[in-house]
Structure formats: C-alpha cells, structure tokens
Design a protein around this motif. Structure first.
Motif, PDB file in Angstrom:
ATOM      1  N   THR A 103       0.862  -1.184   0.000  1.00  0.00           N
ATOM      2  CA  THR A 103       0.000   0.000   0.000  1.00  0.00           C
ATOM      3  C   THR A 103       0.892   1.225   0.000  1.00  0.00           C
ATOM      4  O   THR A 103       1.902   1.279   0.713  1.00  0.00           O
ATOM      5  CB  THR A 103      -0.931   0.027   1.226  1.00  0.00           C
ATOM      6  OG1 THR A 103      -0.151  -0.121   2.426  1.00  0.00           O
ATOM      7  CG2 THR A 103      -1.953  -1.089   1.156  1.00  0.00           C
ATOM      8  N   PHE A 104       0.510   2.204  -0.807  1.00  0.00           N
ATOM      9  CA  PHE A 104       1.337   3.395  -0.972  1.00  0.00           C
ATOM     10  C   PHE A 104       0.438   4.608  -1.131  1.00  0.00           C
ATOM     11  O   PHE A 104      -0.587   4.538  -1.818  1.00  0.00           O
ATOM     12  CB  PHE A 104       2.236   3.265  -2.211  1.00  0.00           C
ATOM     13  CG  PHE A 104       3.123   4.453  -2.458  1.00  0.00           C
ATOM     14  CD1 PHE A 104       4.385   4.511  -1.896  1.00  0.00           C
ATOM     15  CD2 PHE A 104       2.699   5.515  -3.241  1.00  0.00           C
ATOM     16  CE1 PHE A 104       5.211   5.611  -2.115  1.00  0.00           C
ATOM     17  CE2 PHE A 104       3.508   6.615  -3.467  1.00  0.00           C
ATOM     18  CZ  PHE A 104       4.771   6.657  -2.896  1.00  0.00           C
ATOM     19  N   PHE A 105       0.816   5.706  -0.485  1.00  0.00           N
ATOM     20  CA  PHE A 105       0.138   6.968  -0.793  1.00  0.00           C
ATOM     21  C   PHE A 105       1.128   8.113  -0.764  1.00  0.00           C
ATOM     22  O   PHE A 105       2.141   8.080  -0.059  1.00  0.00           O
ATOM     23  CB  PHE A 105      -1.066   7.225   0.120  1.00  0.00           C
ATOM     24  CG  PHE A 105      -0.748   7.769   1.483  1.00  0.00           C
ATOM     25  CD1 PHE A 105      -0.550   9.128   1.679  1.00  0.00           C
ATOM     26  CD2 PHE A 105      -0.681   6.932   2.589  1.00  0.00           C
ATOM     27  CE1 PHE A 105      -0.281   9.643   2.934  1.00  0.00           C
ATOM     28  CE2 PHE A 105      -0.415   7.431   3.843  1.00  0.00           C
ATOM     29  CZ  PHE A 105      -0.208   8.784   4.023  1.00  0.00           C
ATOM     30  N   ARG A 106       0.803   9.128  -1.577  1.00  0.00           N
ATOM     31  CA  ARG A 106       1.610  10.347  -1.663  1.00  0.00           C
ATOM     32  C   ARG A 106       0.663  11.534  -1.571  1.00  0.00           C
ATOM     33  O   ARG A 106      -0.299  11.631  -2.343  1.00  0.00           O
ATOM     34  CB  ARG A 106       2.370  10.404  -2.978  1.00  0.00           C
ATOM     35  CG  ARG A 106       3.132  11.730  -3.196  1.00  0.00           C
ATOM     36  CD  ARG A 106       3.718  11.787  -4.597  1.00  0.00           C
ATOM     37  NE  ARG A 106       4.749  10.772  -4.764  1.00  0.00           N
ATOM     38  CZ  ARG A 106       5.222  10.393  -5.953  1.00  0.00           C
ATOM     39  NH1 ARG A 106       4.743  10.926  -7.065  1.00  0.00           N
ATOM     40  NH2 ARG A 106       6.164   9.472  -6.028  1.00  0.00           N
ATOM     41  N   TYR A 107       0.939  12.408  -0.624  1.00  0.00           N
ATOM     42  CA  TYR A 107       0.082  13.570  -0.400  1.00  0.00           C
ATOM     43  C   TYR A 107       0.933  14.828  -0.489  1.00  0.00           C
ATOM     44  O   TYR A 107       2.045  14.885   0.044  1.00  0.00           O
ATOM     45  CB  TYR A 107      -0.588  13.477   0.969  1.00  0.00           C
ATOM     46  CG  TYR A 107      -1.668  14.503   1.193  1.00  0.00           C
ATOM     47  CD1 TYR A 107      -2.901  14.387   0.563  1.00  0.00           C
ATOM     48  CD2 TYR A 107      -1.461  15.590   2.038  1.00  0.00           C
ATOM     49  CE1 TYR A 107      -3.900  15.320   0.768  1.00  0.00           C
ATOM     50  CE2 TYR A 107      -2.454  16.529   2.249  1.00  0.00           C
ATOM     51  CZ  TYR A 107      -3.662  16.390   1.611  1.00  0.00           C
ATOM     52  OH  TYR A 107      -4.647  17.334   1.813  1.00  0.00           O
ATOM     53  N   GLU A 108       0.392  15.854  -1.175  1.00  0.00           N
ATOM     54  CA  GLU A 108       1.143  17.083  -1.394  1.00  0.00           C
ATOM     55  C   GLU A 108       0.336  18.306  -0.969  1.00  0.00           C
ATOM     56  O   GLU A 108      -0.880  18.350  -1.157  1.00  0.00           O
ATOM     57  CB  GLU A 108       1.515  17.233  -2.876  1.00  0.00           C
ATOM     58  CG  GLU A 108       2.461  16.181  -3.393  1.00  0.00           C
ATOM     59  CD  GLU A 108       2.798  16.370  -4.855  1.00  0.00           C
ATOM     60  OE1 GLU A 108       3.856  15.869  -5.288  1.00  0.00           O
ATOM     61  OE2 GLU A 108       2.002  17.016  -5.577  1.00  0.00           O
ATOM     62  N   LEU A 109       1.041  19.285  -0.447  1.00  0.00           N
ATOM     63  CA  LEU A 109       0.484  20.600  -0.145  1.00  0.00           C
ATOM     64  C   LEU A 109       1.352  21.640  -0.859  1.00  0.00           C
ATOM     65  O   LEU A 109       2.585  21.594  -0.766  1.00  0.00           O
ATOM     66  CB  LEU A 109       0.477  20.869   1.365  1.00  0.00           C
ATOM     67  CG  LEU A 109      -0.413  19.953   2.209  1.00  0.00           C
ATOM     68  CD1 LEU A 109      -0.190  20.207   3.693  1.00  0.00           C
ATOM     69  CD2 LEU A 109      -1.879  20.153   1.860  1.00  0.00           C
ATOM     70  N   THR A 110       0.702  22.569  -1.575  1.00  0.00           N
ATOM     71  CA  THR A 110       1.437  23.514  -2.421  1.00  0.00           C
ATOM     72  C   THR A 110       0.869  24.917  -2.266  1.00  0.00           C
ATOM     73  O   THR A 110      -0.350  25.099  -2.230  1.00  0.00           O
ATOM     74  CB  THR A 110       1.350  23.100  -3.904  1.00  0.00           C
ATOM     75  OG1 THR A 110       1.792  21.752  -4.050  1.00  0.00           O
ATOM     76  CG2 THR A 110       2.199  24.014  -4.769  1.00  0.00           C
ATOM     77  N   VAL A 111       1.753  25.890  -2.196  1.00  0.00           N
ATOM     78  CA  VAL A 111       1.384  27.306  -2.244  1.00  0.00           C
ATOM     79  C   VAL A 111       2.139  27.933  -3.422  1.00  0.00           C
ATOM     80  O   VAL A 111       3.368  27.866  -3.472  1.00  0.00           O
ATOM     81  CB  VAL A 111       1.733  28.040  -0.937  1.00  0.00           C
ATOM     82  CG1 VAL A 111       1.388  29.526  -1.052  1.00  0.00           C
ATOM     83  CG2 VAL A 111       0.987  27.425   0.237  1.00  0.00           C
ATOM     84  N   ALA A 136      -3.138  41.125  -2.322  1.00  0.00           N
ATOM     85  CA  ALA A 136      -2.440  41.189  -1.041  1.00  0.00           C
ATOM     86  C   ALA A 136      -2.746  39.969  -0.180  1.00  0.00           C
ATOM     87  O   ALA A 136      -1.926  39.549   0.636  1.00  0.00           O
ATOM     88  CB  ALA A 136      -2.838  42.469  -0.309  1.00  0.00           C
ATOM     89  N   ALA A 137      -3.943  39.383  -0.335  1.00  0.00           N
ATOM     90  CA  ALA A 137      -4.305  38.216   0.469  1.00  0.00           C
ATOM     91  C   ALA A 137      -3.464  36.999   0.106  1.00  0.00           C
ATOM     92  O   ALA A 137      -3.254  36.106   0.922  1.00  0.00           O
ATOM     93  CB  ALA A 137      -5.787  37.898   0.290  1.00  0.00           C
ATOM     94  N   GLY A 138      -2.974  36.967  -1.133  1.00  0.00           N
ATOM     95  CA  GLY A 138      -2.124  35.872  -1.561  1.00  0.00           C
ATOM     96  C   GLY A 138      -2.907  34.604  -1.830  1.00  0.00           C
ATOM     97  O   GLY A 138      -4.094  34.490  -1.510  1.00  0.00           O
ATOM     98  N   PRO A 139      -2.259  33.614  -2.424  1.00  0.00           N
ATOM     99  CA  PRO A 139      -2.925  32.355  -2.751  1.00  0.00           C
ATOM    100  C   PRO A 139      -3.084  31.469  -1.528  1.00  0.00           C
ATOM    101  O   PRO A 139      -2.354  31.588  -0.550  1.00  0.00           O
ATOM    102  CB  PRO A 139      -1.982  31.723  -3.772  1.00  0.00           C
ATOM    103  CG  PRO A 139      -0.636  32.226  -3.366  1.00  0.00           C
ATOM    104  CD  PRO A 139      -0.861  33.629  -2.847  1.00  0.00           C
ATOM    105  N   GLY A 140      -4.049  30.561  -1.597  1.00  0.00           N
ATOM    106  CA  GLY A 140      -4.228  29.602  -0.530  1.00  0.00           C
ATOM    107  C   GLY A 140      -3.387  28.361  -0.771  1.00  0.00           C
ATOM    108  O   GLY A 140      -2.671  28.243  -1.756  1.00  0.00           O
ATOM    109  N   THR A 141      -3.481  27.427   0.161  1.00  0.00           N
ATOM    110  CA  THR A 141      -2.744  26.187   0.061  1.00  0.00           C
ATOM    111  C   THR A 141      -3.573  25.162  -0.702  1.00  0.00           C
ATOM    112  O   THR A 141      -4.713  24.867  -0.331  1.00  0.00           O
ATOM    113  CB  THR A 141      -2.403  25.638   1.456  1.00  0.00           C
ATOM    114  OG1 THR A 141      -1.595  26.595   2.151  1.00  0.00           O
ATOM    115  CG2 THR A 141      -1.651  24.329   1.350  1.00  0.00           C
ATOM    116  N   ALA A 142      -3.002  24.620  -1.773  1.00  0.00           N
ATOM    117  CA  ALA A 142      -3.683  23.599  -2.573  1.00  0.00           C
ATOM    118  C   ALA A 142      -3.224  22.220  -2.111  1.00  0.00           C
ATOM    119  O   ALA A 142      -2.032  21.986  -1.918  1.00  0.00           O
ATOM    120  CB  ALA A 142      -3.360  23.787  -4.058  1.00  0.00           C
ATOM    121  N   SER A 143      -4.172  21.323  -1.918  1.00  0.00           N
ATOM    122  CA  SER A 143      -3.852  19.963  -1.492  1.00  0.00           C
ATOM    123  C   SER A 143      -4.110  18.996  -2.633  1.00  0.00           C
ATOM    124  O   SER A 143      -4.981  19.223  -3.481  1.00  0.00           O
ATOM    125  CB  SER A 143      -4.676  19.567  -0.268  1.00  0.00           C
ATOM    126  OG  SER A 143      -6.063  19.581  -0.574  1.00  0.00           O
TER     127      SER A 143
END
Length: 464
Positions: A103-111, A136-143
């Motif tokens: 079993t394998f998983f890969r999870y990413e969080l990106t700004v 000015a608020a900037g981008p959010g975190t994409a999962s």
C-alpha cells in the motif's frame, strides 16, 4: 564460648535457608520485553518493521522551493512567481503466499503565486494574458492526493500512474506534451520472466492529473457541445520490458465520447447526437548510457491519437503568447471531435515525439535536455469571432515545439539546486486576433499566426 558461637552461626544459616526457600515460592516480577525497531532490508533502504508485525514501512517525502520568471504579455500580470511544496510518502509492504502486499500513498500541499497561477497545461513558459496578479491576500494552500493504491500480487487498485504512460515528465522542472496522468484505476499485470510484463487496466479518465478527456465542438461553428454519460472507463493495455540495458514499452488506449442531442422548446432538433470512439498508441524506449557516465540515460518516445488527444498530453487551451487568453470565451480550446448539427462527427488526430537526455558531468553535477514536438489535425473550427480579418475560418491545427535544459548541483545526497530555461513555440494554420493586456481579442490588427514564450526557473529541493 566456642559452643555459643557455633550455635549462633548454625541458627543464622538455618534462618537464611528457610528464608531462601520461602522466597523461591513467591511469584517473581519480570521486566517487560523491549520491542526494538528492526531494519527491513527486503525492499531496499529506509524500510523498517512496524513493531509487532511483519509489515515493512518506509516514510519519506520532499520539500521544494521554486522561483520562476518568464515572458509577460500583460502589465496586469506578475512577471515572476514563487512556489513551496511539501510531499509525504508512506510505503507499507508485507510478504505473503500470494506475493508482496503493498500500500502506498503520496500527499502534497502547495502554495504558488504569480507566474504559476496562470499557466496553461502545467507549462510554466506560458501565462495567459489577462491573468490577474495575486492580491495582497495571496494564494491559498492547494492539497493533492497524488497517489493512493494497493498492490496485491498482479492486482493494482486505486490512484496510480496510468499504465499507458512511459516518459511521464521524468526530467526537468516543467511539463511537455506527453502522457502523464495519475488517476483511479483497476489493473492486472502478468509477468513472464526476463523482465517482460503485460498489463490490462480500466482507468477513470475524469479522476486524473492531466486532462485525459477533451470536449466536443461544432464542426463548422466552434460551439461547445454537451458530452453525455460514458458506458465504460478507458481501456488501457501495455507490454513492457525492463532489463539491464534499459526499458521499453508499447501501450494503447481505447475511449468513448458521446454527444447529446438537443431540442428547442418547440421540440425542434438543433443538434443530433453522436457516439464516437477514440484510441491512442504509444511506443517508448529508455536506454542506459553508462559508457558516458554512471546514471546517464536517454528517453525516446512517439505517440499517435485519434479522438483521444489527452493521451498526447493535450488538453484545455492551446497556443503561446498573444494567441492565449485568460477569458474562457476568447480561448483556443482542444476538443477530441467535431460534430455537425446532423450528428456527423470528425475526430481530432495528432502525433507527438519526445526526447530526453540526462548526463552527469560529475557525480554531483548533472544536466537534463528534453523536449517535445507535436502536430494536431482538429475536427472543428474555432468560433468565428476569434479569427483575424481576412483569415480563412478553418481548423487551426496547432504545431508546437517545447525544449528545455537545466543544470543541477547535488552537493549532498537528496539535495538538488538547479536552474532551467524553457522555450515554447506554437504555429497555427490561420491567423487569430491578438489578445490585449486584459485578455480581450483586438480587432483591426493583422492577427497572429505564430508566437512563442520563454521562462527560467530556480529550484531548491530536498528528498528524504
């Protein structure tokens, strides 16, 4: 006196013997056994046994920082962009009588910001004019759940790399026109020995990274048409060999596209339905080149698609520079087929070639040179309002070249520090109206038939 001393010593010895016998009858408290973490060498470096089980586990990941600059076609856009990404990998394997259970998983969080926000198809060399800058608020975190699958013997189930893919953007910092999708699938792989294997896979094209399904358009109007529900997932088959000299793969895919019929309120048929099928075939080879340097290898790949352009890496909008727009109504869009109002369909076809070379100048310094060239024959025209004055309204049939090169330094194991330059050029079969800073098509100009874009990037990445 000697008699008294002997009696005392004898009494003490007797009491000690009785006390020892009674102590032997009492229950003893043993220390709990210590469960040490043991190294598991069966599956490579980094694995250890989960305490109390026979399952081997490896936990790893990646942290990436990127900084990019590129050609800007509108003053409202940022001329640079930044990105931070964290990745977690968890790999668990158990030996069973049926083979390895994995079993394998890969999870990413990106700004990401700026240039990354308006890219087309992942190509950081192209940002559509009219794309607003990050406020000015900037981008959010994409999962992103990038991978999550179970392998049990010959079965692979879950979110995995498509078995059609071969060169899946293995090199470089950007994407080129190649099949590269991680999606939900159910696959069976048969192994034949000597490195040969064959796979049949059912793949849900609507769950993947990379756009595997493109829409349908009016053959002579460019109007978007509604796709109907599909009867089956994409069917993918591949034949692969992995040996000391490298790897090779031949893969094919079969897919379906349905166009729904539409009626006016009075019941008049305005668009007849169509049920079409698409397919793609791809062959690739990876050649190890130890005679040049340890770790060197070369990728060569070619693919052809009919009604399934996503298998060439095409999807969404196409074009470069002033050909593109951030406004949906002004975009040049990819479709897998064109359908007339009578239901007569013409599929879009295309082909691509890919090449990539990795060379180690020293064990710590390497370069990658890679690129793709692709040509399409679209089965429809674009909306008439997108063409320049006097330009023939016909299929735009884009031809695209992407080339890139980088230099990467790895001062310690797992750390990469690299710079890359990317160039993209797109030529069309007819002139389209140029796009202004706000993404609007501007009339009264000669139009643009070919355009290009440049981008450069710095990446600092640590894998562990």
């Amino acid at each position: 006196m000697k008699l008294v001393k002997s009696l005392l010593l004898g009494s003490a010895a007797g009491i000690a013997a009785v006390a020892g016998a009674q102590a032997a009858d009492l229950p003893s408290r043993k220390a709990a056994p210590v469960e040490y973490v043991r190294v598991c060498s069966a599956y490579g470096a980094g694995f250890f046994y989960i305490p109390g089980t026979d399952t081997c586990l490896r936990v790893g990941g990646r942290v990436r920082a990127e900084y990019t600059v590129g050609t800007r076609y509108g003053d409202a856009q940022d001329a640079y962009g930044t990105r931070s990404r964290g990745r977690l990998n968890v790999d668990a394997r158990t030996a069973t009588a049926y083979g390895t259970l994995r079993t394998f998983f890969r999870y990413e969080l990106t700004v990401s910001s700026g240039f990354y926000a308006g890219t087309i198809g992942g190509n950081q060399g192209i940002i559509a004019p009219g794309q607003a800058r990050n406020g000015a608020a900037g981008p959010g975190t994409a999962s992103n759940l990038d991978l999550a699958f179970v392998q049990f013997g010959p079965i692979t189930a879950g979110r995995a790399q498509s078995f059609f893919d071969f060169y899946a953007n293995d090199f470089g910092f950007s994407t080129i026109r190649t099949a590269d999708s991680r999606l939900n699938l159910l696959a069976y792989t048969a192994t034949f020995g000597s490195g040969f294997s064959a796979t049949v896979s059912l793949e849900d094209r609507n769950t993947g990274t990379g756009q595997r399904e493109n829409g349908a358009f009016g053959r002579f109007t460019g109007a978007g048409l509604t796709l109907g529900g599909q009867d089956f997932p994409d069917i993918v088959a591949s034949l692969r060999v992995d040996q000391g000299w490298g790897s090779a793969q031949l893969s094919g895919a079969f897919t379906q596209r349905k166009v729904l019929s539409t009626f006016t309120a009075a019941g008049v048929l305005t668009q007849a339905s169509s049920d079409e099928y698409g397919w793609a075939i791809q062959g690739g080879v990876k050649i190890n080149l130890p005679m040049l340097a340890a770790g060197d290898h070369l990728f060569l790949q070619a693919a052809y698609a009919d009604g399934a352009l996503g298998y060439l890496g095409w999807g969404g909008q196409y074009g470069s520079g002033r050909q593109t727009s951030s406004i949906a109504a002004n975009q040049l869009v990819i479709g897998d087929l064109g359908v007339s109002v009578l239901g007569n369909a013409k599929t879009s076809t295309g082909w691509s070639v890919v090449a990539g070379l990795r060379h180690f100048w020293t064990p710590q310094l390497r370069s990658e040179l890679y690129g793709s060239y692709s040509e399409l024959k679209l089965g429809y025209v674009q909306a008439a309002g997108l063409y320049a004055a006097g330009a023939p309204v016909r299929s735009l049939d884009p031809k695209e070249l992407i080339v890139a090169g980088n230099l990467i330094w790895s001062p310690v194991s797992g750390l990469d520090i690299g710079v890359e330059v990317l160039y993209t050029r797109t030529e069309l079969a007819s002139r389209v109206l140029q796009v202004d800073n706000n993404g609007a098509r501007v009339g009264g100009l000669a139009g643009v038939k070919s355009d290009d874009a440049w981008a450069g990037r710095l990446r600092i990445q640590r894998d562990f």
